[in-house]
Motif scaffolding. Structure first.
Motif, PDB file in Angstrom:
ATOM      1  N   ALA A 134     -61.089-148.827 -19.586  1.00  0.00           N
ATOM      2  CA  ALA A 134     -59.783-148.273 -19.403  1.00  0.00           C
ATOM      3  C   ALA A 134     -58.924-149.113 -18.903  1.00  0.00           C
ATOM      4  CB  ALA A 134     -59.941-146.899 -18.367  1.00  0.00           C
ATOM      5  N   VAL A 135     -59.432-149.990 -17.907  1.00  0.00           N
ATOM      6  CA  VAL A 135     -58.567-150.856 -17.320  1.00  0.00           C
ATOM      7  C   VAL A 135     -58.137-151.996 -18.338  1.00  0.00           C
ATOM      8  CG1 VAL A 135     -58.253-152.716 -15.625  1.00  0.00           C
ATOM      9  CG2 VAL A 135     -59.557-150.597 -15.046  1.00  0.00           C
ATOM     10  N   GLY A 136     -58.970-152.462 -19.155  1.00  0.00           N
ATOM     11  CA  GLY A 136     -58.854-153.418 -20.255  1.00  0.00           C
ATOM     12  C   GLY A 136     -57.604-153.054 -21.345  1.00  0.00           C
ATOM     13  N   PHE A 137     -58.059-151.769 -21.702  1.00  0.00           N
ATOM     14  CA  PHE A 137     -57.076-150.996 -22.524  1.00  0.00           C
ATOM     15  C   PHE A 137     -55.549-151.004 -22.026  1.00  0.00           C
ATOM     16  CE2 PHE A 137     -55.198-147.136 -24.143  1.00  0.00           C
ATOM     17  CZ  PHE A 137     -55.164-147.326 -25.683  1.00  0.00           C
ATOM     18  N   MET A 138     -55.311-150.558 -20.592  1.00  0.00           N
ATOM     19  CA  MET A 138     -54.419-150.594 -19.986  1.00  0.00           C
ATOM     20  C   MET A 138     -53.425-151.878 -20.081  1.00  0.00           C
ATOM     21  SD  MET A 138     -53.322-147.515 -19.972  1.00  0.00           S
ATOM     22  CE  MET A 138     -51.710-147.886 -19.244  1.00  0.00           C
ATOM     23  N   THR A 139     -54.458-152.957 -19.856  1.00  0.00           N
ATOM     24  CA  THR A 139     -53.514-154.422 -19.680  1.00  0.00           C
ATOM     25  C   THR A 139     -53.326-154.598 -21.228  1.00  0.00           C
ATOM     26  OG1 THR A 139     -55.160-155.104 -17.886  1.00  0.00           O
ATOM     27  CG2 THR A 139     -54.175-156.758 -19.076  1.00  0.00           C
ATOM     28  N   GLY A 140     -54.221-154.514 -22.105  1.00  0.00           N
ATOM     29  CA  GLY A 140     -53.493-154.797 -23.602  1.00  0.00           C
ATOM     30  C   GLY A 140     -52.381-153.945 -23.801  1.00  0.00           C
ATOM     31  N   PHE A 141     -52.291-152.761 -23.551  1.00  0.00           N
ATOM     32  CA  PHE A 141     -51.241-151.935 -24.011  1.00  0.00           C
ATOM     33  C   PHE A 141     -50.028-152.393 -23.399  1.00  0.00           C
ATOM     34  CE2 PHE A 141     -50.826-147.167 -24.165  1.00  0.00           C
ATOM     35  CZ  PHE A 141     -51.336-146.874 -25.609  1.00  0.00           C
ATOM     36  N   GLY A 142     -49.826-153.278 -22.549  1.00  0.00           N
ATOM     37  CA  GLY A 142     -48.431-153.623 -22.111  1.00  0.00           C
ATOM     38  C   GLY A 142     -47.837-154.480 -23.118  1.00  0.00           C
ATOM     39  N   PHE A 143     -48.654-155.402 -23.878  1.00  0.00           N
ATOM     40  CA  PHE A 143     -48.003-156.241 -24.796  1.00  0.00           C
ATOM     41  C   PHE A 143     -47.577-155.146 -26.152  1.00  0.00           C
ATOM     42  CE2 PHE A 143     -50.943-159.234 -23.008  1.00  0.00           C
ATOM     43  CZ  PHE A 143     -50.191-160.376 -23.007  1.00  0.00           C
ATOM     44  N   VAL A 144     -48.452-154.301 -26.508  1.00  0.00           N
ATOM     45  CA  VAL A 144     -48.081-153.162 -27.410  1.00  0.00           C
ATOM     46  C   VAL A 144     -46.933-152.446 -27.166  1.00  0.00           C
ATOM     47  CG1 VAL A 144     -49.144-151.501 -28.847  1.00  0.00           C
ATOM     48  CG2 VAL A 144     -50.512-152.992 -28.077  1.00  0.00           C
ATOM     49  N   THR A 157     -47.049-156.601 -34.772  1.00  0.00           N
ATOM     50  CA  THR A 157     -48.578-157.212 -35.233  1.00  0.00           C
ATOM     51  C   THR A 157     -48.988-158.261 -34.259  1.00  0.00           C
ATOM     52  OG1 THR A 157     -48.033-156.756 -37.500  1.00  0.00           O
ATOM     53  CG2 THR A 157     -49.740-158.347 -37.009  1.00  0.00           C
ATOM     54  N   THR A 158     -47.878-159.112 -33.979  1.00  0.00           N
ATOM     55  CA  THR A 158     -48.587-160.113 -32.770  1.00  0.00           C
ATOM     56  C   THR A 158     -48.683-159.500 -31.327  1.00  0.00           C
ATOM     57  OG1 THR A 158     -46.895-161.655 -33.676  1.00  0.00           O
ATOM     58  CG2 THR A 158     -47.581-162.170 -31.535  1.00  0.00           C
ATOM     59  N   SER A 159     -47.881-158.494 -31.060  1.00  0.00           N
ATOM     60  CA  SER A 159     -48.350-157.891 -29.747  1.00  0.00           C
ATOM     61  C   SER A 159     -49.834-157.205 -29.882  1.00  0.00           C
ATOM     62  CB  SER A 159     -47.421-156.658 -29.416  1.00  0.00           C
ATOM     63  OG  SER A 159     -47.420-155.585 -30.229  1.00  0.00           O
ATOM     64  N   ILE A 160     -49.987-156.686 -30.857  1.00  0.00           N
ATOM     65  CA  ILE A 160     -51.248-156.162 -31.087  1.00  0.00           C
ATOM     66  C   ILE A 160     -52.627-156.904 -30.829  1.00  0.00           C
ATOM     67  CG2 ILE A 160     -53.065-154.729 -32.622  1.00  0.00           C
ATOM     68  CD1 ILE A 160     -50.617-153.346 -33.732  1.00  0.00           C
ATOM     69  N   PHE A 161     -52.246-158.395 -31.268  1.00  0.00           N
ATOM     70  CA  PHE A 161     -53.495-159.285 -31.294  1.00  0.00           C
ATOM     71  C   PHE A 161     -53.355-159.622 -29.935  1.00  0.00           C
ATOM     72  CE2 PHE A 161     -55.316-163.432 -31.682  1.00  0.00           C
ATOM     73  CZ  PHE A 161     -55.803-163.503 -32.836  1.00  0.00           C
ATOM     74  N   LEU A 162     -52.188-159.929 -29.329  1.00  0.00           N
ATOM     75  CA  LEU A 162     -52.295-160.362 -27.662  1.00  0.00           C
ATOM     76  C   LEU A 162     -52.945-159.338 -26.867  1.00  0.00           C
ATOM     77  CD1 LEU A 162     -48.755-162.176 -27.439  1.00  0.00           C
ATOM     78  CD2 LEU A 162     -51.078-163.063 -27.924  1.00  0.00           C
ATOM     79  N   GLY A 163     -52.585-158.014 -27.246  1.00  0.00           N
ATOM     80  CA  GLY A 163     -53.191-157.027 -26.664  1.00  0.00           C
ATOM     81  C   GLY A 163     -54.703-156.839 -26.537  1.00  0.00           C
ATOM     82  N   PHE A 164     -55.079-157.337 -27.821  1.00  0.00           N
ATOM     83  CA  PHE A 164     -56.448-157.226 -27.786  1.00  0.00           C
ATOM     84  C   PHE A 164     -57.277-158.393 -26.983  1.00  0.00           C
ATOM     85  CE2 PHE A 164     -60.571-158.724 -29.996  1.00  0.00           C
ATOM     86  CZ  PHE A 164     -61.301-157.333 -30.221  1.00  0.00           C
TER      87      PHE A 164
END
Length: 281
Positions: A134-144, A157-164
């Motif tokens: 959940a914490v990891g997901f929220m951190t990646g969510f910022g980019f998305v 697309t780039t934001s999803i890659f960085l979010g992952f």
């Protein structure tokens, strides 16, 4: 430091807002919605930190007694209400972004963030692995979130890659932090992975996640998302990531886990710098 600023963990909140700045640099644009997105991520991250301290009162009495709530500098009720205010401010920012852009995905993302951050602090934190994810997901969510605020397909697309990337590395760090906090978590009845299955297996899982991100790093250059400067700077971050993995593999003692977690955080900051520099050269 004023306890109401300290409890925000402003460094973490600013680091969250930096995800939006990085997306803006990649797009080479700035706008009112992007400024609101920075504020939204700051408020949401801060709200998550405060509500987490509220629910973690008993754990922090053991692990972090110097924090504002367990030390008595902020009451439990004041801490809870402060968190609600920050959630409200973040949600208002999300609503304004969607109103200005006529794109309601950013507002939806903020609502989802509100729910996940609250549930994490209330229940998910003590759920094996789910809390870490959940914490990891929220951190990646910022980019998305930043990508959908701009709403350019290439940037999304780039934001999803960085979010992952952020999701994987943050999850690894959260697992290591659980290894560090075993004693306090045990006393509060938490059911983290290190408590349930011992420290070695979670350490190996964290190492695998770190290796995955280390492998992903060069791909951002290979696919021409970032330039050569990114490759040079990200190499420093990768060295720190690998060093952190070696540390936690050799020993899962509290002090070593703390050191490993610290180097991962520094490495992530350097990686963010690499994203910024790589978008220009």
């Amino acid at each position: 430091m004023n306890p109401y600023i300290e409890i925000l963990r402003p460094g973490n909140a600013v680091m969250g807002a930096i995800t939006i700045i990085l997306i803006a640099l990649i797009d080479r644009s700035i706008s009112i919605p992007l400024v609101l997105a920075m504020l939204a991520v700051f408020f949401e991250t801060a709200a998550g930190n405060v509500i987490n301290d509220y629910f973690d009162y008993n754990i922090d009495l053991v692990n972090k007694p110097e924090r504002p709530i367990p030390s008595g500098r902020i009451s439990l009720k004041a801490g809870r209400n402060y968190a609600y205010l920050l959630f409200l401010l973040g949600t208002i920012c999300g609503f304004l972004i969607s109103s200005l852009t006529n794109n309601w995905i950013p507002f939806l993302i903020v609502i989802i963030a509100d729910i996940i951050l609250y549930l994490y602090a209330y229940k998910l934190k003590t759920t094996p692995l789910i809390g870490n994810l959940a914490v990891g997901f929220m951190t990646g969510f910022g980019f998305v979130f930043g990508g959908f605020t701009i709403n350019n397909p290439t940037i999304v697309t780039t934001s999803i890659f960085l979010g992952f990337f952020a999701f994987v590395m943050t999850t690894a760090r959260e697992i290591i932090k659980d290894i560090e906090d075993v004693e306090g978590d045990k006393k509060d009845g938490a059911r983290t992975l290190p408590i349930l299955i011992g420290k070695k297996t979670p350490a190996i899982l964290a190492i695998i996640l770190i290796i995955i991100d280390c492998i992903l790093c060069p791909l951002l250059y290979y696919y021409h998302i970032f330039g050569i400067l990114y490759l040079i700077v990200i190499a420093i971050a990768v060295i720190l990531f690998i060093y952190s993995a070696v540390l936690i593999f050799k020993s899962q003692e509290e002090a070593v886990a703390h050191k490993s977690s610290k180097y991962l955080k520094i490495g992530m900051l350097i990686a963010f710098l690499a994203f910024a520099l790589g978008s220009f050269l």
